[in-house]
Design an enzyme around this catalytic site. Structure first.
Site, PDB file in Angstrom:
ATOM      1  CG  HIS A 185      -1.888   1.126   1.241  1.00 52.79           C
ATOM      2  ND1 HIS A 185      -3.095   1.083   0.589  1.00 52.79           N
ATOM      3  CD2 HIS A 185      -1.817   2.359   1.825  1.00 52.79           C
ATOM      4  CE1 HIS A 185      -3.734   2.233   0.765  1.00 52.79           C
ATOM      5  NE2 HIS A 185      -2.974   3.023   1.518  1.00 52.79           N
ATOM      6  CG  HIS A 201       1.852   7.570   0.420  1.00 54.74           C
ATOM      7  ND1 HIS A 201       1.263   8.775   0.110  1.00 54.74           N
ATOM      8  CD2 HIS A 201       0.840   6.752   0.832  1.00 54.74           C
ATOM      9  CE1 HIS A 201      -0.046   8.704   0.333  1.00 54.74           C
ATOM     10  NE2 HIS A 201      -0.320   7.487   0.776  1.00 54.74           N
ATOM     11  CE  LYS A 246      -2.960   9.272  -3.078  1.00 58.25           C
ATOM     12  NZ  LYS A 246      -2.911   8.060  -2.296  1.00 58.25           N
TER      13      LYS A 246
END
Length: 318
Positions: A185, A201, A246
């Site tokens: 993730h 990220h 995003k």
């Protein structure tokens, strides 16, 4: 009587304003000095960190516009890639980076598809954790966690703890087999229902996906008075990945995998709430670090840049 009512009105108004303001302040985390101190130690120890202008060059370009979650239509405010060059030789010759990059193709991009970890992939995870545990960054993080009673001093048990937090598979989407883990993730990124990017990220994954034309940087997200530059080690940004947008993402830039894992592991283990946000100063940046749990595993973790280039030092910390 009228005068008394007037005074009463003013008092109630003042009381309401005080409650309102205290509520507003209560929602803002207070600067966590202890974590700022340990994170700055880790920052100093991060010898594998890439140096802007030497090991990589970024071009932040223009501010991205507002985009609704799930929208595929987005104005591109950055005609150039974010990364114009990265020293891949240095990454390949730095053990934690090279072993980290081997993990990036081990996962199904879409949630809802059961993940299967092969013996070869399990070996890759183990070798990556071994490399991370050899670094001064993770050794210092381990020492700190042991001093707080949050980790065993036994390195094998600490490795198992890291493996559980970051690599244990769990259900992110119901009615499927285990389809996600903290590492996937945070560092790799996932898509949900084909309309939403979740996680993602990490700057290395960003660079590699951009290089392979799977990702398109759309511009930075920042307040007017705090514009980013090419030396910033944290960016809030907008991008599309395999055609999915995003609207606002965030990532450390140039930092090593062990630095990011150490930071988020410390926050994860030092708190028990499902969602934790800490306000810290690291180097010249003030940021919020957000960690969300998924039981005994990591759900997500990311930095949110508030101020860079020491601009926050003249302000009161909230």
């Amino acid at each position: 009587m009228a005068a008394r009512n007037c005074v009463k009105c003013r008092f109630c108004g003042s009381l309401f304003l005080a409650v309102l303001l205290s509520g507003a302040n209560a929602s803002r985390p207070v600067l966590n000095q202890e974590l700022s101190n340990i994170f700055n130690e880790l920052w100093s120890l991060d010898v594998n960190r890439m140096t802007p202008g030497i090991d990589y060059t970024i071009s932040v370009q223009s501010r991205a516009g507002f985009v609704n979650q799930g929208s595929h239509l987005v104005m591109d405010h950055a005609s150039l890639p974010l990364f114009s060059n990265v020293n891949e030789n240095k990454m390949r010759n730095t053990t934690t980076f090279s072993r980290f990059m081997k993990l990036l193709d081990n996962y199904e991009r879409s949630t809802g598809i059961t993940e299967r970890v092969t013996p070869e992939e399990q070996t890759e995870i183990s070798l990556f954790l071994d490399a991370v545990l050899e670094t001064q960054v993770m050794k210092r993080a381990h020492q700190y966690l042991v001093s707080k009673g949050k980790s065993s001093s036994d390195i094998t048990q600490f490795k198992s703890q890291l493996n559980l937090i970051w690599f244990h598979l769990y259900h992110r989407q119901r009615n499927t087999g285990p389809d996600s883990c903290g590492f996937e993730h945070v560092f790799v990124g996932e898509t949900k229902s084909g309309t939403e990017i979740i996680g993602f990220h990490n700057w290395v994954q960003f660079y590699l996906q951009e290089k392979n034309s799977h990702l398109d940087y759309k511009g930075y997200k920042a307040r007017d008075h705090d514009l980013p530059d090419q030396d910033d080690h944290v960016l809030n940004l907008q991008f599309s990945w395999h055609g999915v947008v995003k609207p606002v993402g965030s990532a450390f830039i140039g930092t090593s995998p062990e630095f990011e894992m150490a930071l988020f592991t410390i926050i994860f283990l030092m708190n028990t709430e499902r969602s934790t946000t800490v306000l810290v100063n690291i180097d010249q940046c003030q940021m919020e670090l957000v960690v969300i749990r998924q039981g005994r595993c990591l759900g997500t973790a990311y930095p949110k840049l508030l101020s860079s280039n020491s601009r926050h030092t003249g302000q009161h910390s909230h």
